[in-house]
Design a protein around this motif. Sequence first.
Motif, short mmCIF file in Angstrom:
data_model
loop_
_atom_site.label_atom_id
_atom_site.label_comp_id
_atom_site.label_asym_id
_atom_site.label_seq_id
_atom_site.Cartn_x
_atom_site.Cartn_y
_atom_site.Cartn_z
N ARG A 1 -2.14 -4.84 13.37
CA ARG A 1 -3.23 -4.24 12.34
C ARG A 1 -4.61 -3.95 13.33
O ARG A 1 -5.50 -2.90 12.65
CB ARG A 1 -3.82 -5.21 11.39
N ALA B 1 -6.79 0.04 1.31
CA ALA B 1 -5.36 -0.22 0.49
C ALA B 1 -5.88 0.20 -0.98
O ALA B 1 -5.10 0.75 -1.76
CB ALA B 1 -5.16 -1.63 0.62
N LEU C 1 -9.92 -2.67 5.60
CA LEU C 1 -8.50 -2.40 5.42
C LEU C 1 -8.33 -2.61 3.97
O LEU C 1 -7.64 -1.91 3.24
CB LEU C 1 -7.57 -3.34 6.27
N PRO C 2 -9.02 -3.76 3.12
CA PRO C 2 -8.79 -3.72 1.81
C PRO C 2 -9.30 -2.85 1.06
O PRO C 2 -8.76 -2.17 0.02
CB PRO C 2 -9.45 -5.16 1.54
N ASP D 1 1.33 -4.88 2.73
CA ASP D 1 0.14 -5.78 2.32
C ASP D 1 -0.37 -6.78 3.51
O ASP D 1 -1.53 -7.16 3.83
CB ASP D 1 0.23 -6.57 1.04
N ASN E 1 -2.16 0.18 -4.65
CA ASN E 1 -1.48 -0.84 -4.30
C ASN E 1 -0.89 -1.26 -5.73
O ASN E 1 -1.03 -0.64 -6.71
CB ASN E 1 -2.17 -1.87 -3.49
N ILE F 1 -2.95 -5.42 5.77
CA ILE F 1 -4.17 -5.44 5.37
C ILE F 1 -4.84 -6.81 5.43
O ILE F 1 -5.93 -6.89 5.63
CB ILE F 1 -4.29 -4.81 3.72
N TYR F 2 -3.89 -7.71 5.19
CA TYR F 2 -4.69 -9.27 5.06
C TYR F 2 -4.84 -9.62 6.60
O TYR F 2 -4.29 -9.18 7.66
CB TYR F 2 -3.40 -10.36 4.88
N CYS G 1 -6.41 -0.34 12.81
CA CYS G 1 -7.74 0.08 12.92
C CYS G 1 -8.36 0.75 13.92
O CYS G 1 -9.33 1.48 13.64
CB CYS G 1 -8.75 -1.49 12.87
N TYR H 1 -7.31 -9.39 -1.38
CA TYR H 1 -6.75 -9.62 0.23
C TYR H 1 -7.84 -10.53 0.75
O TYR H 1 -7.23 -10.82 2.18
CB TYR H 1 -7.05 -8.14 0.67
N VAL I 1 0.79 -1.12 0.02
CA VAL I 1 0.00 0.05 -0.02
C VAL I 1 1.02 1.21 0.03
O VAL I 1 1.88 1.50 0.84
CB VAL I 1 -0.97 0.03 1.22
#
Length: 749
Positions: A225, A243, A239-240, A198, A248, A201-202, A229, A321, A20
Amino acid sequence: MINHIYFYFQINTKISTMGVRGLHGFVGNACPSVCTVVNLKEMAEKYQIHHPGCTPVIVVDAMCCLRHWYTPKSWVCGGQWLEYLSILQDFIKAFNTAGIKLVFFFDGVVEQNKRHEWVKRRLRDNKEISRIFQFIKTHRQQPSRNMFFIPSGLAIFTIFALKSLGQETMCSLREADYEVASYGLQNNCLGILGEDTDYLIYNTCPYFSVNKLCLDRLITVMFSRENLCHSLGLNITDLPLLACILGNDIVPEGMLENFRQKCLSGYPFAKQNNDKRTNTILAVADYIARVLHSQQGVKDLQEMLPLGRNKTQFCRGILSYLLPGQQSPWLLEISSLETSDKQEVTMCSDPEILQIAKKQHIQAESYLVYNILRSGEIECSNTLEDEFDPELPGQALIYRPARQHIYSLLLEDNKDACNSCPIIKEWFVYFGNQLKHPELVQPIQLDIPGGTPSLRTLWLSQEAGVQSQRYDTFLACFHLQTEREELQALDNSRAALCCLLLYLLGQVDAFSLEDVNAFIAQTLCLQGKSVAQLSGLKILCFLQIEGLWQTCIKHICRYYFPAAWAHVMAMCHIWLTHVDSRAVHLGSLFVRGLTTLILANNACGLPFRMDDLMAWKMFDGKLFQQKYQQSHRGCPVEELLEGNKCWLTEFQNLKSLICKACLKNNRALQSRQRGNEFIRENRRWDSSFQRPHQSHFAPSFHNPNQGHHWRGFGPGSSRFETGPSGRGYKSEEQNQKKRRFQHTPRWPR
């Protein structure tokens, strides 16, 4: 021990170019709670308490770690491979001592929706390589670490190095970060080690930074993460979306620039002390949390985002993601994505062969074979090559004829009605190739008596004589069938060395007798050196030595004691040497050639043990620089071989084999010394320092066709395969262009 490290992270973080856009810098500057120091050994102990009988596993994104792992001081010369192998060994040992198992993942494919980003990075890297060679030619030394570029072939040889060290190593069938995140989630891993935003984000296991790893104490930074958040007022499922709006590897940054500006203009909490990127990320997150959560969600998003024809691409970005079993509330369309995922049509018509290739690919036991059989599309990243050296073309062109034979071998059973194999799409990086589209490469039939054996025979048959067939097929890929008897009598590593040198001699006219001597000598000398000896080799630049040496030796000895001056220079010219740009290029060509041998070995059913083709068995960059410069200064063989008489016979035998093969193919292996400019200049200052102008490397065999001992100076041309392979890359005009890079001697007459 968990401490916030806001200041440390802010000072030392280098913004990642993967994942990202700008997120690494953001969490360091604006969300310090996201970054915490953790002790991996303590985490492993707690893991075992909560999961008795289970071994804590860290899944490693190996592609993110290559720059971190390659710590040998010399990186420009082609790779310090034995030293690098030792570093990997120490890395693994540190984790195993703490009771942590490592599982390594490598990129096995470049997905089409990320091809544009791959191309952009490769073209950017070409510019970096040009700067590196410009620096070498100007300063005659390796650039500092801020210009660091990983040695060519590092990823490929890291795979085999880790496997040789007993590690579980895997190649991905899609983008590696997705498979790393999936593996971490499904196997309840302790965490992911890498350097890619990334992984923030996952929705998977914890993400640890390899760049902040202190190996001796196993302390690093963990990115949370959950804390990200909390700071942004988002849910993990948001999050996805965040991103993709920020940009990305799938959704280009410019696609939603106007939307981000609209979010920023309506964001009431922008701070003047924040940079624009930080305020933009805060504004986009605020819009998601304040507007989209409170209204109709995905419908409102669809109206707001100016996607148009980019809607599918944006949705694919979000979908990328979502790990197995996960869903997103922000997918704008599902049906079109499902219908567009058609069953893939492979190049291979034999399901069993394809399945074997797939298994070997996943287990990281082969190189490129599955990609060729599956999609007929392959790529090769940047190589440390000098674009301004007209005599040495890019490795992509030099090794293309060999690859064309390998393609034919792999696709022999898939010919069309016209008896032609399918075309292969190559994304190979070399200067002049803008990578706007793949190059379409036609496979070329191998010249084997009785025809090309099938893959079923080469891969599956246990019949007597098949191993000999594998060996013959391998040699045919490089047009070396006539040298079979001599090559088979050698140790496998030596045979591989000769195969590679003979192929290079057949493809590149500028490859000289001195180059051959340097390669053979460094391979022989490598076997007697330890890691400490290799790391201690010095490649110094004479032009950098200042102070007492210059003033006293130059101005006093040169004029008042010329004999002493000559003696000092004769004693010191070996270690007072510089980094030669042509030797850098040749080193990269050699290492890329080894990867081509690996590809052929896989395709032919392993006539060689893979271990015999590894770089640490036959190449060391600094050692090659030393032998190259000694060879081109006309040092005697005894000096090249460091006085070791045991290697002298083997040296002569290997060179004799190569010279005989060249004569057989009408290839004139000429002497073309490219000696040190400083030494040549000083030879003029004292006649007693001069040496006879003759080659010390004349072959010792007799040529019955001429009635005298051939010394390799006569004209001639090769009848090796021609075409876009690098043959004929020399002319007087080109040689004059090359001379513009020669440096004026530091010492005036």
